[in-house]
Design a protein around this motif. Structure first.
Motif, PDB file in Angstrom:
ATOM      1  N   VAL A 181       0.858  -1.181   0.000  1.00  0.00           N
ATOM      2  CA  VAL A 181       0.000   0.000   0.000  1.00  0.00           C
ATOM      3  C   VAL A 181       0.897   1.236   0.000  1.00  0.00           C
ATOM      4  CG1 VAL A 181      -1.787   1.268   1.235  1.00  0.00           C
ATOM      5  CG2 VAL A 181      -1.799  -1.231   1.257  1.00  0.00           C
ATOM      6  N   VAL A 182       0.683   2.111  -0.973  1.00  0.00           N
ATOM      7  CA  VAL A 182       1.483   3.324  -1.100  1.00  0.00           C
ATOM      8  C   VAL A 182       0.677   4.502  -0.576  1.00  0.00           C
ATOM      9  CG1 VAL A 182       2.662   4.851  -2.737  1.00  0.00           C
ATOM     10  CG2 VAL A 182       2.665   2.372  -3.107  1.00  0.00           C
ATOM     11  N   ASN A 198       1.781  11.933   1.444  1.00  0.00           N
ATOM     12  CA  ASN A 198       1.407  12.913   2.453  1.00  0.00           C
ATOM     13  C   ASN A 198       0.823  14.143   1.764  1.00  0.00           C
ATOM     14  OD1 ASN A 198       3.574  14.604   1.644  1.00  0.00           O
ATOM     15  ND2 ASN A 198       4.960  13.700   3.136  1.00  0.00           N
ATOM     16  N   GLN A 199       0.406  15.097   2.543  1.00  0.00           N
ATOM     17  CA  GLN A 199      -0.241  16.291   1.995  1.00  0.00           C
ATOM     18  C   GLN A 199       0.675  17.037   1.037  1.00  0.00           C
ATOM     19  OE1 GLN A 199      -2.747  18.999   4.469  1.00  0.00           O
ATOM     20  NE2 GLN A 199      -1.000  20.362   4.257  1.00  0.00           N
ATOM     21  N   GLN A 200       1.941  17.168   1.387  1.00  0.00           N
ATOM     22  CA  GLN A 200       2.893  17.879   0.538  1.00  0.00           C
ATOM     23  C   GLN A 200       3.068  17.173  -0.805  1.00  0.00           C
ATOM     24  OE1 GLN A 200       6.878  18.054   2.113  1.00  0.00           O
ATOM     25  NE2 GLN A 200       7.392  19.844   0.891  1.00  0.00           N
ATOM     26  N   GLN A 201       3.147  15.855  -0.784  1.00  0.00           N
ATOM     27  CA  GLN A 201       3.321  15.094  -2.016  1.00  0.00           C
ATOM     28  C   GLN A 201       2.098  15.192  -2.921  1.00  0.00           C
ATOM     29  OE1 GLN A 201       4.176  11.495   0.153  1.00  0.00           O
ATOM     30  NE2 GLN A 201       6.312  11.480  -0.541  1.00  0.00           N
ATOM     31  N   LEU A 202       0.897  15.123  -2.321  1.00  0.00           N
ATOM     32  CA  LEU A 202      -0.317  15.229  -3.130  1.00  0.00           C
ATOM     33  C   LEU A 202      -0.467  16.638  -3.699  1.00  0.00           C
ATOM     34  CD1 LEU A 202      -2.819  13.953  -4.325  1.00  0.00           C
ATOM     35  CD2 LEU A 202      -4.035  14.485  -2.196  1.00  0.00           C
ATOM     36  N   ALA A 203      -0.139  17.637  -2.907  1.00  0.00           N
ATOM     37  CA  ALA A 203      -0.203  19.022  -3.395  1.00  0.00           C
ATOM     38  C   ALA A 203       0.729  19.198  -4.592  1.00  0.00           C
ATOM     39  CB  ALA A 203       0.155  19.994  -2.277  1.00  0.00           C
ATOM     40  N   ALA A 204       1.907  18.617  -4.530  1.00  0.00           N
ATOM     41  CA  ALA A 204       2.854  18.705  -5.647  1.00  0.00           C
ATOM     42  C   ALA A 204       2.326  17.940  -6.860  1.00  0.00           C
ATOM     43  CB  ALA A 204       4.215  18.161  -5.220  1.00  0.00           C
ATOM     44  N   ARG A 205       1.737  16.775  -6.631  1.00  0.00           N
ATOM     45  CA  ARG A 205       1.204  15.964  -7.739  1.00  0.00           C
ATOM     46  C   ARG A 205       0.143  16.736  -8.515  1.00  0.00           C
ATOM     47  NH1 ARG A 205      -0.256   9.792  -7.884  1.00  0.00           N
ATOM     48  NH2 ARG A 205      -1.958   9.727  -9.383  1.00  0.00           N
ATOM     49  N   TRP A 206      -0.727  17.433  -7.784  1.00  0.00           N
ATOM     50  CA  TRP A 206      -1.835  18.141  -8.416  1.00  0.00           C
ATOM     51  C   TRP A 206      -1.554  19.628  -8.644  1.00  0.00           C
ATOM     52  CZ3 TRP A 206      -6.448  15.801  -5.197  1.00  0.00           C
ATOM     53  CH2 TRP A 206      -6.704  14.497  -5.659  1.00  0.00           C
ATOM     54  N   HIS A 207      -0.373  20.099  -8.292  1.00  0.00           N
ATOM     55  CA  HIS A 207      -0.011  21.511  -8.448  1.00  0.00           C
ATOM     56  C   HIS A 207      -1.005  22.408  -7.704  1.00  0.00           C
ATOM     57  CE1 HIS A 207       2.934  20.216 -11.395  1.00  0.00           C
ATOM     58  NE2 HIS A 207       1.979  19.517 -11.974  1.00  0.00           N
ATOM     59  N   SER A 250     -11.692  19.876   5.133  1.00  0.00           N
ATOM     60  CA  SER A 250     -12.686  20.433   6.058  1.00  0.00           C
ATOM     61  C   SER A 250     -14.065  20.523   5.411  1.00  0.00           C
ATOM     62  CB  SER A 250     -12.248  21.803   6.579  1.00  0.00           C
ATOM     63  OG  SER A 250     -12.306  22.771   5.567  1.00  0.00           O
ATOM     64  N   GLU A 251     -14.099  20.637   4.071  1.00  0.00           N
ATOM     65  CA  GLU A 251     -15.369  20.729   3.345  1.00  0.00           C
ATOM     66  C   GLU A 251     -15.852  19.380   2.813  1.00  0.00           C
ATOM     67  OE1 GLU A 251     -14.790  23.693   0.317  1.00  0.00           O
ATOM     68  OE2 GLU A 251     -14.396  25.282   1.772  1.00  0.00           O
ATOM     69  N   GLY A 252     -15.060  18.323   3.045  1.00  0.00           N
ATOM     70  CA  GLY A 252     -15.453  16.995   2.577  1.00  0.00           C
ATOM     71  C   GLY A 252     -15.249  16.787   1.091  1.00  0.00           C
ATOM     72  N   ILE A 253     -14.313  17.529   0.511  1.00  0.00           N
ATOM     73  CA  ILE A 253     -14.002  17.431  -0.912  1.00  0.00           C
ATOM     74  C   ILE A 253     -12.706  16.651  -1.071  1.00  0.00           C
ATOM     75  CG2 ILE A 253     -13.449  18.784  -2.982  1.00  0.00           C
ATOM     76  CD1 ILE A 253     -14.953  21.132  -1.651  1.00  0.00           C
ATOM     77  N   GLY A 254     -12.559  15.991  -2.215  1.00  0.00           N
ATOM     78  CA  GLY A 254     -11.296  15.335  -2.514  1.00  0.00           C
ATOM     79  C   GLY A 254     -11.288  13.868  -2.132  1.00  0.00           C
ATOM     80  N   PRO A 255     -10.112  13.261  -2.225  1.00  0.00           N
ATOM     81  CA  PRO A 255     -10.011  11.826  -1.948  1.00  0.00           C
ATOM     82  C   PRO A 255     -10.114  11.527  -0.457  1.00  0.00           C
ATOM     83  CG  PRO A 255      -7.832  12.725  -2.375  1.00  0.00           C
ATOM     84  CD  PRO A 255      -8.819  13.827  -2.635  1.00  0.00           C
ATOM     85  N   LYS A 256     -10.417  10.286  -0.152  1.00  0.00           N
ATOM     86  CA  LYS A 256     -10.411   9.841   1.237  1.00  0.00           C
ATOM     87  C   LYS A 256      -9.019  10.029   1.799  1.00  0.00           C
ATOM     88  CE  LYS A 256     -13.765   6.186   0.416  1.00  0.00           C
ATOM     89  NZ  LYS A 256     -13.957   4.725   0.429  1.00  0.00           N
ATOM     90  N   VAL A 275      -4.385   4.409  -3.945  1.00  0.00           N
ATOM     91  CA  VAL A 275      -5.585   3.859  -4.597  1.00  0.00           C
ATOM     92  C   VAL A 275      -6.764   4.819  -4.459  1.00  0.00           C
ATOM     93  CG1 VAL A 275      -4.890   1.441  -4.411  1.00  0.00           C
ATOM     94  CG2 VAL A 275      -6.219   2.466  -2.572  1.00  0.00           C
ATOM     95  N   ASP A 276      -6.866   5.526  -3.332  1.00  0.00           N
ATOM     96  CA  ASP A 276      -7.951   6.496  -3.142  1.00  0.00           C
ATOM     97  C   ASP A 276      -7.734   7.736  -4.005  1.00  0.00           C
ATOM     98  OD1 ASP A 276      -9.310   4.883  -1.287  1.00  0.00           O
ATOM     99  OD2 ASP A 276      -8.096   5.651   0.367  1.00  0.00           O
ATOM    100  N   ILE A 277      -6.479   8.138  -4.164  1.00  0.00           N
ATOM    101  CA  ILE A 277      -6.157   9.280  -5.027  1.00  0.00           C
ATOM    102  C   ILE A 277      -6.550   8.950  -6.461  1.00  0.00           C
ATOM    103  CG2 ILE A 277      -4.264  10.641  -6.013  1.00  0.00           C
ATOM    104  CD1 ILE A 277      -2.828  10.202  -3.261  1.00  0.00           C
ATOM    105  N   GLU A 278      -6.162   7.759  -6.908  1.00  0.00           N
ATOM    106  CA  GLU A 278      -6.466   7.358  -8.283  1.00  0.00           C
ATOM    107  C   GLU A 278      -7.966   7.191  -8.500  1.00  0.00           C
ATOM    108  OE1 GLU A 278      -3.920   3.962  -8.762  1.00  0.00           O
ATOM    109  OE2 GLU A 278      -2.142   5.215  -9.013  1.00  0.00           O
ATOM    110  N   ALA A 279      -8.682   6.695  -7.489  1.00  0.00           N
ATOM    111  CA  ALA A 279     -10.137   6.565  -7.601  1.00  0.00           C
ATOM    112  C   ALA A 279     -10.782   7.947  -7.706  1.00  0.00           C
ATOM    113  CB  ALA A 279     -10.698   5.806  -6.399  1.00  0.00           C
ATOM    114  N   TYR A 280     -10.291   8.900  -6.926  1.00  0.00           N
ATOM    115  CA  TYR A 280     -10.827  10.255  -6.993  1.00  0.00           C
ATOM    116  C   TYR A 280     -10.537  10.879  -8.355  1.00  0.00           C
ATOM    117  CZ  TYR A 280     -11.866  15.099  -5.989  1.00  0.00           C
ATOM    118  OH  TYR A 280     -12.386  16.363  -6.040  1.00  0.00           O
TER     119      TYR A 280
END
Length: 70
Positions: free
Chosen positions: A3-4, A7-16, A27-33, A46-51
């Motif tokens: 399972v990969v 973290n928040q910093q890595q996802l922020a970089a992935r999505w710019h 806080s608003e319930g948006i985005g991946p699990k 897997v949750d990022i890719e599903a989103y």
């Protein structure tokens, strides 16, 4: 199967996006699990890719319907 996690910093970089944007989305319930372990926020790949898959659209009309429904 390993399972990969990102973290928040890595996802922020992935999505710019800014990390603050991801914080607001959580806080608003948006985005991946996400999960919180010992105060750290982690996202399973897997949750990022599903989103990302749920955000796919074939036309702007489809994208607008998804935005208003979700």
């Amino acid at each position: 199967m390993e399972v990969v996690h990102l973290n928040q910093q890595q996802l922020a970089a992935r999505w710019h996006l800014s990390e603050a944007c991801l914080e607001r989305w959580r806080s608003e319930g948006i985005g991946p699990k996400f999960m919180k372990l010992k105060g750290r926020v982690l996202y399973r790949q897997v949750d990022i890719e599903a989103y990302e898959k749920s955000c796919l659209a074939t036309s702007t009309k489809t994208a607008e319907a998804q935005t208003s429904a979700g």
